[in-house]
Enzyme design. Structure first.
Site, PDB file in Angstrom:
ATOM      1  N   ARG A 124       0.819  -1.238   0.000  1.00 56.02           N
ATOM      2  CA  ARG A 124       0.000   0.000   0.000  1.00 56.02           C
ATOM      3  C   ARG A 124       0.843   1.275   0.000  1.00 56.02           C
ATOM      4  O   ARG A 124       0.389   2.338   0.392  1.00 56.02           O
ATOM      5  CB  ARG A 124      -0.974   0.025   1.177  1.00 56.02           C
ATOM      6  CG  ARG A 124      -1.946  -1.138   1.144  1.00 56.02           C
ATOM      7  CD  ARG A 124      -3.179  -0.876   1.982  1.00 56.02           C
ATOM      8  NE  ARG A 124      -4.099  -1.979   1.804  1.00 56.02           N
ATOM      9  CZ  ARG A 124      -4.040  -3.109   2.508  1.00 56.02           C
ATOM     10  NH1 ARG A 124      -3.128  -3.244   3.439  1.00 56.02           N
ATOM     11  NH2 ARG A 124      -4.900  -4.069   2.282  1.00 56.02           N
ATOM     12  N   LYS A 146       4.931  11.687 -11.029  1.00 50.69           N
ATOM     13  CA  LYS A 146       4.055  10.936 -11.935  1.00 50.69           C
ATOM     14  C   LYS A 146       4.661   9.555 -12.134  1.00 50.69           C
ATOM     15  O   LYS A 146       5.827   9.434 -12.499  1.00 50.69           O
ATOM     16  CB  LYS A 146       3.987  11.626 -13.299  1.00 50.69           C
ATOM     17  CG  LYS A 146       2.822  12.564 -13.456  1.00 50.69           C
ATOM     18  CD  LYS A 146       2.673  12.925 -14.920  1.00 50.69           C
ATOM     19  CE  LYS A 146       1.636  13.996 -15.118  1.00 50.69           C
ATOM     20  NZ  LYS A 146       1.575  14.426 -16.522  1.00 50.69           N
ATOM     21  N   GLU A 188      12.823  17.855 -24.918  1.00 53.31           N
ATOM     22  CA  GLU A 188      12.136  18.362 -23.717  1.00 53.31           C
ATOM     23  C   GLU A 188      12.652  19.759 -23.355  1.00 53.31           C
ATOM     24  O   GLU A 188      11.909  20.572 -22.798  1.00 53.31           O
ATOM     25  CB  GLU A 188      12.316  17.403 -22.529  1.00 53.31           C
ATOM     26  CG  GLU A 188      11.725  16.011 -22.736  1.00 53.31           C
ATOM     27  CD  GLU A 188      10.191  15.960 -22.782  1.00 53.31           C
ATOM     28  OE1 GLU A 188       9.530  16.956 -22.431  1.00 53.31           O
ATOM     29  OE2 GLU A 188       9.659  14.906 -23.187  1.00 53.31           O
ATOM     30  N   LYS A 230      10.453  22.928 -13.900  1.00 50.10           N
ATOM     31  CA  LYS A 230       9.560  21.819 -13.577  1.00 50.10           C
ATOM     32  C   LYS A 230       9.096  21.907 -12.122  1.00 50.10           C
ATOM     33  O   LYS A 230       7.923  21.717 -11.821  1.00 50.10           O
ATOM     34  CB  LYS A 230      10.260  20.482 -13.834  1.00 50.10           C
ATOM     35  CG  LYS A 230       9.442  19.274 -13.414  1.00 50.10           C
ATOM     36  CD  LYS A 230       8.772  18.566 -14.541  1.00 50.10           C
ATOM     37  CE  LYS A 230       7.754  17.542 -14.054  1.00 50.10           C
ATOM     38  NZ  LYS A 230       7.719  16.326 -14.798  1.00 50.10           N
ATOM     39  N   GLU A 240      -1.874  17.800 -11.475  1.00 51.88           N
ATOM     40  CA  GLU A 240      -2.290  18.142 -12.847  1.00 51.88           C
ATOM     41  C   GLU A 240      -3.780  18.463 -12.977  1.00 51.88           C
ATOM     42  O   GLU A 240      -4.489  17.876 -13.788  1.00 51.88           O
ATOM     43  CB  GLU A 240      -1.903  17.022 -13.817  1.00 51.88           C
ATOM     44  CG  GLU A 240      -1.882  17.529 -15.261  1.00 51.88           C
ATOM     45  CD  GLU A 240      -1.353  16.521 -16.258  1.00 51.88           C
ATOM     46  OE1 GLU A 240      -0.252  15.998 -16.040  1.00 51.88           O
ATOM     47  OE2 GLU A 240      -2.039  16.299 -17.260  1.00 51.88           O
ATOM     48  N   ARG A 244      -0.183  22.264 -14.731  1.00 48.78           N
ATOM     49  CA  ARG A 244       0.798  21.217 -15.070  1.00 48.78           C
ATOM     50  C   ARG A 244       0.553  20.661 -16.469  1.00 48.78           C
ATOM     51  O   ARG A 244       1.458  20.086 -17.079  1.00 48.78           O
ATOM     52  CB  ARG A 244       0.761  20.096 -14.009  1.00 48.78           C
ATOM     53  CG  ARG A 244       1.855  19.072 -14.207  1.00 48.78           C
ATOM     54  CD  ARG A 244       2.033  18.177 -13.004  1.00 48.78           C
ATOM     55  NE  ARG A 244       3.026  17.165 -13.268  1.00 48.78           N
ATOM     56  CZ  ARG A 244       3.533  16.346 -12.366  1.00 48.78           C
ATOM     57  NH1 ARG A 244       3.138  16.435 -11.109  1.00 48.78           N
ATOM     58  NH2 ARG A 244       4.429  15.444 -12.691  1.00 48.78           N
ATOM     59  N   ASN A 248       2.538  19.003 -20.992  1.00 54.23           N
ATOM     60  CA  ASN A 248       2.181  18.029 -22.038  1.00 54.23           C
ATOM     61  C   ASN A 248       2.278  18.642 -23.433  1.00 54.23           C
ATOM     62  O   ASN A 248       1.841  18.020 -24.402  1.00 54.23           O
ATOM     63  CB  ASN A 248       0.760  17.495 -21.819  1.00 54.23           C
ATOM     64  CG  ASN A 248       0.657  16.732 -20.520  1.00 54.23           C
ATOM     65  OD1 ASN A 248       1.659  16.197 -20.044  1.00 54.23           O
ATOM     66  ND2 ASN A 248      -0.514  16.708 -19.925  1.00 54.23           N
ATOM     67  N   HIS A 251       2.957  16.548 -26.360  1.00 53.44           N
ATOM     68  CA  HIS A 251       2.866  15.146 -25.928  1.00 53.44           C
ATOM     69  C   HIS A 251       1.542  14.487 -26.326  1.00 53.44           C
ATOM     70  O   HIS A 251       1.459  13.267 -26.344  1.00 53.44           O
ATOM     71  CB  HIS A 251       3.055  15.032 -24.414  1.00 53.44           C
ATOM     72  CG  HIS A 251       4.482  15.219 -23.981  1.00 53.44           C
ATOM     73  ND1 HIS A 251       5.190  16.367 -24.256  1.00 53.44           N
ATOM     74  CD2 HIS A 251       5.339  14.408 -23.304  1.00 53.44           C
ATOM     75  CE1 HIS A 251       6.416  16.255 -23.749  1.00 53.44           C
ATOM     76  NE2 HIS A 251       6.534  15.073 -23.175  1.00 53.44           N
ATOM     77  N   HIS A 255       2.582  11.177 -27.808  1.00 56.86           N
ATOM     78  CA  HIS A 255       2.348   9.845 -27.225  1.00 56.86           C
ATOM     79  C   HIS A 255       1.678   8.917 -28.240  1.00 56.86           C
ATOM     80  O   HIS A 255       2.004   7.733 -28.329  1.00 56.86           O
ATOM     81  CB  HIS A 255       1.465   9.948 -25.975  1.00 56.86           C
ATOM     82  CG  HIS A 255       2.232  10.352 -24.753  1.00 56.86           C
ATOM     83  ND1 HIS A 255       1.630  10.742 -23.589  1.00 56.86           N
ATOM     84  CD2 HIS A 255       3.566  10.412 -24.515  1.00 56.86           C
ATOM     85  CE1 HIS A 255       2.555  11.024 -22.682  1.00 56.86           C
ATOM     86  NE2 HIS A 255       3.735  10.844 -23.234  1.00 56.86           N
ATOM     87  N   HIS A 267      10.847   8.573 -27.583  1.00 53.82           N
ATOM     88  CA  HIS A 267       9.957   9.556 -26.949  1.00 53.82           C
ATOM     89  C   HIS A 267      10.245  10.970 -27.467  1.00 53.82           C
ATOM     90  O   HIS A 267       9.340  11.700 -27.859  1.00 53.82           O
ATOM     91  CB  HIS A 267      10.136   9.481 -25.429  1.00 53.82           C
ATOM     92  CG  HIS A 267       9.278  10.453 -24.683  1.00 53.82           C
ATOM     93  ND1 HIS A 267       7.914  10.336 -24.609  1.00 53.82           N
ATOM     94  CD2 HIS A 267       9.590  11.589 -24.018  1.00 53.82           C
ATOM     95  CE1 HIS A 267       7.417  11.338 -23.911  1.00 53.82           C
ATOM     96  NE2 HIS A 267       8.420  12.122 -23.542  1.00 53.82           N
TER      97      HIS A 267
HETATM   98  N1  GLY Z   1       6.167  14.906 -17.818  1.00 55.63           N
HETATM   99  C1  GLY Z   1       4.998  15.657 -17.603  1.00 55.63           C
HETATM  100  C2  GLY Z   1       4.674  15.881 -16.167  1.00 55.63           C
HETATM  101  O1  GLY Z   1       5.444  15.510 -15.310  1.00 55.63           O
HETATM  102  O2  GLY Z   1       3.650  16.422 -15.851  1.00 55.63           O
END
Ligand code: GLY
Length: 364
Positions: A124, A146, A188, A230, A240, A244, A248, A251, A255, A267
């Protein structure tokens, strides 16, 4: 060593340090011992990184009297599956890990995402530490909690927010990174320039070649700046709900392109294509000047990244994949667009027909 504190005010016990420097394992071990985060640790790494650094990491940490084991998983996106997580969890039980244990993610984005995900679920939830070894992981995926794995339907569809106890960014790892993996990180950095700090774009334009030669001072400067951006975004919106989402940028389509290529495109390559499409959409919707779009197209190419997607990719398949990933409103797909470098926004949705046309223009 530079230290950036990521403060999560709502859950201050979740705040943590991002440590950036060279040859960090000793410092990391001392910090781990001092903080007493766990009674024992298990390094999760992949067979490539494990072969290069696994033994020396174990040696350094054990030399500081920490109890440490190691689990290797196969390298590559194909490992980001539930079966890998179950395999790691079974090995943790065999090793005697329990609720007082912690994991160390030693590797790139795939290892970080899997390790964080297992840590979020094992007994858990147990602590974990990020030790990212690729440029993408160092400036993006290792920071912000994430975690996740892929499903047949797409990338990162199963996951959790689970913040690490600390992130140790050792710039020495970048020396052994292959060129393609290094370029992933450059994509990035272009993203950070577009969503937050246009001076990064100027730097990439003037110093791009020195950066590709991995000039250490330049790398440190850029990694530090990217981590600051970041952390600033994650502090405001760790789960998010809004801001946040600007991370993306590029992305949404990226993706879909990455998964549709069977991960043949990396990527960063997929994100570069996704950014080129987002810039075109921003221009077509009247937000972005053509000159700005052309400038970034040129920059993407000069960094050795693609702007065009393989002709074999079918726009309808990509639209289906995007639809699974994002909530559509009618025939409009939510997208992060930009008004100019440094000024991103979520628009009310890009018309699907415009997105299909844009993908068509970028094919081949
Ligand atoms: N890589 C995108 C984020 O961490 O929100």
């Amino acid at each position: 060593m530079n230290r950036i504190r990521l403060n999560l005010e709502k859950r201050s016990s979740n705040s943590y340090d991002i440590c950036i420097g060279t040859d960090l394992p000793d410092r990391m071990g001392l910090i781990m011992a001092k903080n007493n985060w766990a009674s024992r640790y298990v390094i999760v790494t992949d067979d490539r990184v494990g072969a290069l650094y696994g033994e020396s990491m174990l040696g350094i940490l054990r030399g500081l009297s920490l109890v440490v084991d190691r689990i290797d998983i196969p390298a590559g996106e194909k490992s980001k599956r539930i079966e890998t997580c179950i395999g790691i969890a079974e090995r943790l039980i065999d090793l005697g890990a329990d609720r007082t244990s912690a994991l160390i993610a030693l590797g790139g984005g795939v290892v970080g995402d899997i390790t964080g995900f297992v840590a979020s679920m094992f007994m858990r939830g147990i602590p974990y530490i990020q030790m990212p070894t690729t440029l993408v992981a160092q400036i993006d995926s290792a920071i912000g909690g994430k975690t996740g794995i892929d499903l047949e339907g797409g990338k990162n569809l199963l996951g959790a927010f689970h913040q690490p106890k600390a992130v140790f960014i050792d710039l020495a790892f970048l020396k052994t990174l292959d060129d393609r993996e290094f370029s992933n990180g450059l994509a990035e950095i272009v993203k950070y320039g577009l969503i937050e700090d246009p001076s990064l774009l100027d730097l990439l334009e003037t110093e791009g070649q020195a950066l590709r030669k991995r000039d250490p001072a330049l790398l440190e400067k850029i990694v530090l700046r990217a981590c600051q951006i970041k952390k600033g975004i994650v502090e405001i919106d760790d789960t998010e709900k809004g801001l946040r989402r600007v991370l993306n940028f590029g992305h949404t389509l990226g993706h879909a392109v990455e998964a549709a290529s069977g991960y043949g495109l990396s990527h960063g390559e997929a994100v570069a294509i996704g950014m080129a499409a987002s810039l075109r959409l921003s221009e077509k919707m009247g937000y972005l000047k053509s000159g700005d779009r052309e400038r970034i197209d040129t920059l993407i190419e000069s960094l050795g990244l693609p702007r065009r997607m393989p002709a074999a990719l079918d726009p309808d398949d990509l639209l289906r994949r995007i639809g699974r990933d994002k909530k559509k409103t009618g025939d409009r797909v939510p997208f992060v667009l930009i008004r100019k470098p440094g000024m991103p926004f979520m628009n009310g949705g890009v018309p699907e027909a415009m997105l299909r046309d844009t993908m068509g223009e970028l094919r081949g």
